[in-house]
Every structure is written in structure tokens, then in C-alpha cells.
Design a protein around this motif. Structure first.
Motif, mmCIF file in Angstrom:
data_model
loop_
_atom_site.group_PDB
_atom_site.id
_atom_site.type_symbol
_atom_site.label_atom_id
_atom_site.label_comp_id
_atom_site.label_asym_id
_atom_site.label_seq_id
_atom_site.Cartn_x
_atom_site.Cartn_y
_atom_site.Cartn_z
ATOM 1 N N PRO A 133 -7.771 8.092 -6.824
ATOM 2 C CA PRO A 133 -7.487 7.089 -5.928
ATOM 3 C C PRO A 133 -8.326 6.309 -5.394
ATOM 4 C CG PRO A 133 -7.140 8.928 -5.547
ATOM 5 C CD PRO A 133 -7.150 9.013 -7.342
ATOM 6 N N THR A 134 -8.613 5.002 -5.410
ATOM 7 C CA THR A 134 -9.712 4.483 -4.048
ATOM 8 C C THR A 134 -8.451 4.112 -3.176
ATOM 9 O OG1 THR A 134 -9.209 2.635 -6.726
ATOM 10 C CG2 THR A 134 -11.076 4.602 -6.474
ATOM 11 N N GLY A 135 -8.084 3.128 -2.612
ATOM 12 C CA GLY A 135 -7.130 2.806 -2.021
ATOM 13 C C GLY A 135 -5.977 3.415 -2.104
ATOM 14 N N PRO A 136 -4.887 2.452 -0.727
ATOM 15 C CA PRO A 136 -4.090 3.239 -0.277
ATOM 16 C C PRO A 136 -2.812 2.860 -1.936
ATOM 17 C CG PRO A 136 -4.498 1.946 1.354
ATOM 18 C CD PRO A 136 -6.041 1.441 -0.063
ATOM 19 N N ALA A 137 -3.119 1.589 -2.606
ATOM 20 C CA ALA A 137 -1.832 1.266 -3.320
ATOM 21 C C ALA A 137 -2.190 2.064 -4.288
ATOM 22 C CB ALA A 137 -2.381 -0.144 -4.270
ATOM 23 N N LEU A 138 -3.201 2.478 -4.938
ATOM 24 C CA LEU A 138 -3.132 3.428 -6.143
ATOM 25 C C LEU A 138 -2.884 4.462 -5.624
ATOM 26 C CD1 LEU A 138 -7.292 3.020 -6.375
ATOM 27 C CD2 LEU A 138 -5.278 1.791 -7.719
ATOM 28 N N SER A 139 -2.385 5.279 -4.734
ATOM 29 C CA SER A 139 -1.433 6.263 -4.583
ATOM 30 C C SER A 139 -0.475 5.659 -5.594
ATOM 31 C CB SER A 139 -1.345 6.444 -3.069
ATOM 32 O OG SER A 139 -0.105 5.663 -2.830
ATOM 33 N N CYS B 46 -3.813 16.345 -10.149
ATOM 34 C CA CYS B 46 -3.974 15.195 -9.430
ATOM 35 C C CYS B 46 -3.420 15.880 -8.251
ATOM 36 C CB CYS B 46 -3.230 13.847 -9.373
ATOM 37 S SG CYS B 46 -3.308 13.817 -11.694
ATOM 38 N N PRO B 47 -4.516 15.501 -6.534
ATOM 39 C CA PRO B 47 -3.932 16.402 -5.347
ATOM 40 C C PRO B 47 -2.239 15.960 -5.395
ATOM 41 C CG PRO B 47 -5.310 14.680 -5.191
ATOM 42 C CD PRO B 47 -5.796 14.908 -6.686
ATOM 43 N N PRO B 48 -1.024 16.068 -3.821
ATOM 44 C CA PRO B 48 -0.670 15.756 -3.977
ATOM 45 C C PRO B 48 -0.480 14.651 -3.044
ATOM 46 C CG PRO B 48 -1.308 17.172 -2.248
ATOM 47 C CD PRO B 48 -1.631 17.233 -3.250
ATOM 48 N N PRO B 49 0.004 13.998 -3.623
ATOM 49 C CA PRO B 49 -0.334 11.662 -2.384
ATOM 50 C C PRO B 49 -0.123 12.748 -1.077
ATOM 51 C CG PRO B 49 2.062 12.581 -3.769
ATOM 52 C CD PRO B 49 1.803 13.125 -3.795
ATOM 53 N N HIS B 50 -0.800 10.972 -0.274
ATOM 54 C CA HIS B 50 -0.233 11.425 1.352
ATOM 55 C C HIS B 50 0.775 10.304 1.464
ATOM 56 C CE1 HIS B 50 -5.123 12.422 1.070
ATOM 57 N NE2 HIS B 50 -5.155 11.170 0.960
ATOM 58 N N PRO B 51 1.174 10.778 2.725
ATOM 59 C CA PRO B 51 2.653 10.461 2.959
ATOM 60 C C PRO B 51 3.044 8.580 2.931
ATOM 61 C CG PRO B 51 1.849 12.237 4.663
ATOM 62 C CD PRO B 51 0.759 11.671 3.777
ATOM 63 N N PRO B 52 3.308 8.386 2.405
ATOM 64 C CA PRO B 52 3.177 6.782 2.302
ATOM 65 C C PRO B 52 3.456 5.859 3.465
ATOM 66 C CG PRO B 52 5.769 8.280 1.870
ATOM 67 C CD PRO B 52 5.661 8.651 2.457
ATOM 68 N N LYS B 53 2.561 5.267 3.163
ATOM 69 C CA LYS B 53 1.886 3.985 4.489
ATOM 70 C C LYS B 53 3.295 3.089 4.465
ATOM 71 C CE LYS B 53 -2.589 5.796 4.001
ATOM 72 N NZ LYS B 53 -4.025 5.125 3.447
ATOM 73 N N ALA B 54 3.969 3.443 3.317
ATOM 74 C CA ALA B 54 5.338 2.263 3.705
ATOM 75 C C ALA B 54 6.194 2.320 3.414
ATOM 76 C CB ALA B 54 4.276 0.470 3.229
ATOM 77 N N MET B 55 7.775 1.632 3.448
ATOM 78 C CA MET B 55 9.005 1.709 3.168
ATOM 79 C C MET B 55 9.824 0.484 3.334
ATOM 80 S SD MET B 55 10.265 4.081 6.187
ATOM 81 C CE MET B 55 8.294 5.056 6.397
ATOM 82 N N GLY C 122 0.478 -1.298 0.343
ATOM 83 C CA GLY C 122 -0.076 0.090 0.187
ATOM 84 C C GLY C 122 0.462 1.139 0.058
ATOM 85 N N GLY C 123 2.178 0.995 -0.775
ATOM 86 C CA GLY C 123 3.282 2.391 -0.818
ATOM 87 C C GLY C 123 3.406 2.974 -1.605
ATOM 88 N N GLU C 124 3.775 4.131 -1.637
ATOM 89 C CA GLU C 124 3.721 4.826 -2.882
ATOM 90 C C GLU C 124 5.183 4.523 -4.199
ATOM 91 O OE1 GLU C 124 3.926 9.060 -2.016
ATOM 92 O OE2 GLU C 124 2.111 8.947 -1.602
ATOM 93 N N CYS C 125 4.759 4.443 -5.516
ATOM 94 C CA CYS C 125 6.237 4.338 -5.823
ATOM 95 C C CYS C 125 6.581 5.130 -7.071
ATOM 96 C CB CYS C 125 6.327 2.950 -6.380
ATOM 97 S SG CYS C 125 5.190 2.263 -7.493
ATOM 98 N N SER C 126 7.032 5.606 -8.251
ATOM 99 C CA SER C 126 7.321 6.432 -9.112
ATOM 100 C C SER C 126 5.474 6.052 -10.379
ATOM 101 C CB SER C 126 7.688 5.923 -10.437
ATOM 102 O OG SER C 126 9.088 5.770 -9.710
ATOM 103 N N PRO C 127 4.872 7.128 -10.245
ATOM 104 C CA PRO C 127 4.068 7.819 -10.824
ATOM 105 C C PRO C 127 4.139 6.554 -12.485
ATOM 106 C CG PRO C 127 5.200 9.734 -11.305
ATOM 107 C CD PRO C 127 5.641 8.902 -9.676
#
Length: 372
Positions: free
Chosen positions: A99-105, A118-127, A78-83
Motif C-alpha cells: 500500500p502506498t496511499g489511503p485508497a490502496l488499503s 499482508c498486515p491488517p488494514p488501518h481503520p477506515p478513513k471514510a464511511m 480513501g476508505g476501505e472496501c472488499s479486498p
């Protein structure tokens, strides 16, 4: 004209033609008009895609690259990576997936906002953490990403995920602010070390990694020991022994930088590593350098957290010594290894200022100076 004619499938070239964007979640694929049935069909034996992790697809045949494995691990957690570039509309502007879920960020381009963006993404939920994080931080003693059969991903304790495939889920009560390395959210060195050490039993490997963290300038010994203490790892004998080595290594490196500062910037020679006491009175404590004529003492802060003494207590211990010396007219200069590493010239200027302004102060008490 009949209305039952199915719509033509949307082309996938805007996804598969970009090598850096060939890992997508099922949710992101839906945003591009690709159903689960179509994705499953393309992942059949001999097909052009692969199901790399539950809900995470690799959009090409053959083994994934190290970068793709890292991106897939983050997407699974559910974290972020490159767009991911979305399909362009008639206006030529990049469409923004909702976005409809964490993974879609991961598919939302960062830094975009306002009308049509697009609005800025939320802080990462995973690292990324563990050995993979140390490799990304540039540790010579950690394996290459290709050699790792497991990627540790740090997530909040409340996250309902299981380790699977190459992904090992590491849960944390509190997550640090990630550092961006090659565009990925990566745990800071001290936290990645603690997550790594918690899974290692080889004393030699633990010692090499901890020593490299300080010797290579990746982080301060205090930060490493603090994370190990919070992870309750200092009770393990091989970890405790390695910490003793790290603290000694950090001290030696800091002293070396201090000597270099004095000689390179032509400061007066001090008395090195001495104890101070009043004649016939109590012991005031040790300092790393002391200039008797100017009554200036210099102390390196290489303190590391200790299990039996909390941080506030340690700071109070240091503050009491400093207050006692300053009460006797001694100017105390406090330096850290990090400050010395950042700028020897700036720290030398601070010491030189303290020495030059000695004539403006009241004479200090006479002290007995002895080697430490």
C-alpha cells in the motif's frame, strides 16, 4: 537476443472475472502492473472499462451496480472496501500489494499478517453516511440504493476532497466508529440520521425517519437527539418538532415493554406512573412503577439531551432524585429501553430480586403515592 523486446502485458482475468471486485483505484491498478496510459486506453468510448470517479475505475462496460457505486465512493474518499485478489506468483500464494496511499488499503486482504502475508488494514478513513447508510441499516423510509443519485461519504474535516459525480463529501470534526454492513464501513444510525436531517427541509420526511429509528429498534432516542444536538440542528423548528415526537414515541414503546415484562413474568402489580412525596413534605419525584409494600421504585431512563442542559447536569438531576429516595429506604431499579429490548426475562429477574429482598431491609419511610 535483444533486451529491447517489451514484456508481455499481465493478464487481467483475475480482476475482471470476479464481479464483486470490479472497482479499482489507479494506485491499485499500478500494483497489478497496469499503467495510467493502459487504463485510459481501456476507458475510451466503446472500451471495456470506465472511469467512474477521479482515480477510480469500473472494470466492465455498462452501468455500475449499487454495490459498485458504494465501493467506488469509498475508494474515492480513501476508505476501505472488499479486498482485491492480487496476481498469484509461482508458489500459488496470493501476492500482497504494497500500500502506498489511503485508497490502496482497499486491496489489502484484512486479517492477514506474519511472513508472506499482508498486515491488517488501518481503520477506515471514510464511511458511508446519510440516506445510503440508512438504507444499508434497513430503513423502510429511505430510498433504495439504486434510486439514490448521491452517496454521502463521511470523512475527517482535514481531508482535502471535493464532492464529485455521485459522491457527496460530508466532513466531520470527529468520526464515530463505523459499523460493518454488507462488508462496508457505515456510520452508526444516529450519526447517519444527523447527516441526513441536516440536508432535508421536508418536515414530514424528517419526522418519518426519526420515528422509524426508534420504532424500528435501530437506536435509542437519546442517541438520536444527542447527534442532532452536536450537529446544531435542534434550532430548526421542523427538527425540534420531530424530536418531540420521537421522545414521546420512545417513551411509549418503553412503557409498553415494561408492562409486558411485568405481566409476562408474573411480577406483582405495581402502582403505575405515580408521584412520590413525604406527608406534609416535599415532592420527591415521579416513577414509572412503585410497589408500596416492598418499597421498590422503578424508573425508565428515557432521558434525551436538552440544549440548555448538558449531559452531566441531566445525570446529576437523576442522581439527586435517586439519592433522596434511597435515603428514605426506597430501592430504586433503573432500566433503559435498550435493556428491556435485549432481555425482558433478565430485567424481570432484577426487579423480582429487589422485591424478594425487601424483607431483609429496614422499613422505608411512609410515602404518599398519587397518580402522575
Amino acid at each position: 537476443m535483444t533486451h529491447n523486446i517489451p514484456l508481455s502485458p499481465r493478464p487481467l482475468s483475475h480482476l475482471t472475472d470476479a464481479p464483486q471486485h470490479r472497482v479499482l483505484t489507479a494506485g491499485a491498478l499500478r500494483e497489478h502492473g497496469i499503467t495510467a496510459a493502459v487504463a485510459g486506453e481501456r476507458c475510451r468510448p466503446g472500451g471495456p472499462w470506465q472511469l467512474l470517479l477521479p482515480g477510480v475505475y469500473l472494470l466492465h462496460p455498462g452501468p455500475p451496480t449499487s454495490d459498485e457505486r458504494l465501493h467506488a465512493a469509498l475508494l474515492y474518499a480513501g476508505g476501505e472496501c472488499s479486498p482485491i485478489p492480487a496476481q498469484q506468483g509461482s508458489s500459488g500464494r496470493t501476492a500482497c500489494p504494497a500500500p502506498t496511499g489511503p485508497a490502496l488499503s482497499s486491496v489489502v486482504p484484512s486479517g492477514l499478517s506474519a511472513a508472506g502475508h499482508c498486515p491488517p488494514p488501518h481503520p477506515p478513513k471514510a464511511m458511508i453516511t446519510g440516506l445510503a447508510a440508512l438504507t444499508l441499516h434497513g430503513f423502510a423510509g429511505s430510498p433504495s440504493l439504486r434510486a439514490l443519485d448521491r452517496i454521502d461519504v463521511l470523512v475527517p474535516r482535514t481531508t482535502r476532497l471535493r464532492s464529485t459525480g455521485c459522491v457527496h463529501i460530508v466532513r466531520g470534526q470527529s468520526l464515530p466508529d463505523p459499523e460493518e454492513v454488507t462488508g462496508l464501513p457505515v456510520a452508526p444510525v444516529a450519526r447517519a440520521l444527523a447527516d441526513t436531517v441536516g440536508q432535508l427541509t421536508d418536515a414530514g420526511v424528517v419526522r418519518r425517519l426519526l420515528v422509524e429509528s426508534v420504532r424500528g429498534g435501530h437506536c435509542e432516542a437519546g442517541a438520536v437527539v444527542g447527534e442532532l444536538l452536536r450537529a446544531r440542528l435542534l434550532g430548526r423548528p421542523h427538527v425540534r418538532d420531530a424530536v418531540d415526537v420521537v421522545v414521546a414515541e420512545s417513551r411509549a414503546l418503553a412503557e409498553g415493554m415494561l408492562y409486558e415484562m411485568v405481566f409476562r413474568h408474573r411480577l406483582p402489580d405495581p402502582c403505575w406512573n405515580v408521584d412520590l412525596r413525604l406527608p406534609g413534605g416535599p415532592h420527591l419525584g415521579g416513577v414509572d412503577a412503585y410497589w408500596p409494600e416492598q418499597a421498590v421504585a422503578l424508573e425508565l431512563d428515557t432521558r434525551a439531551p436538552r440544549p440548555h442542559l448538558d449531559q452531566d447536569a441531566q445525570w446529576s438531576e437523576y442522581a439527586r432524585k435517586r439519592e433522596a429516595l434511597e435515603g428514605l429506604g426506597i430501592t430504586v431499579v433503573h432500566l433503559t429501553p435498550g435493556k428491556l429490548r435485549e432481555s425482558l426475562q433478565q430485567q424481570a429477574a432484577i426487579v423480582r430480586t429487589a422485591l424478594m429482598t425487601a424483607v431483609e431491609r429496614e422499613p422505608a419511610e411512609y410515602l404518599i403515592v398519587t397518580p402522575r
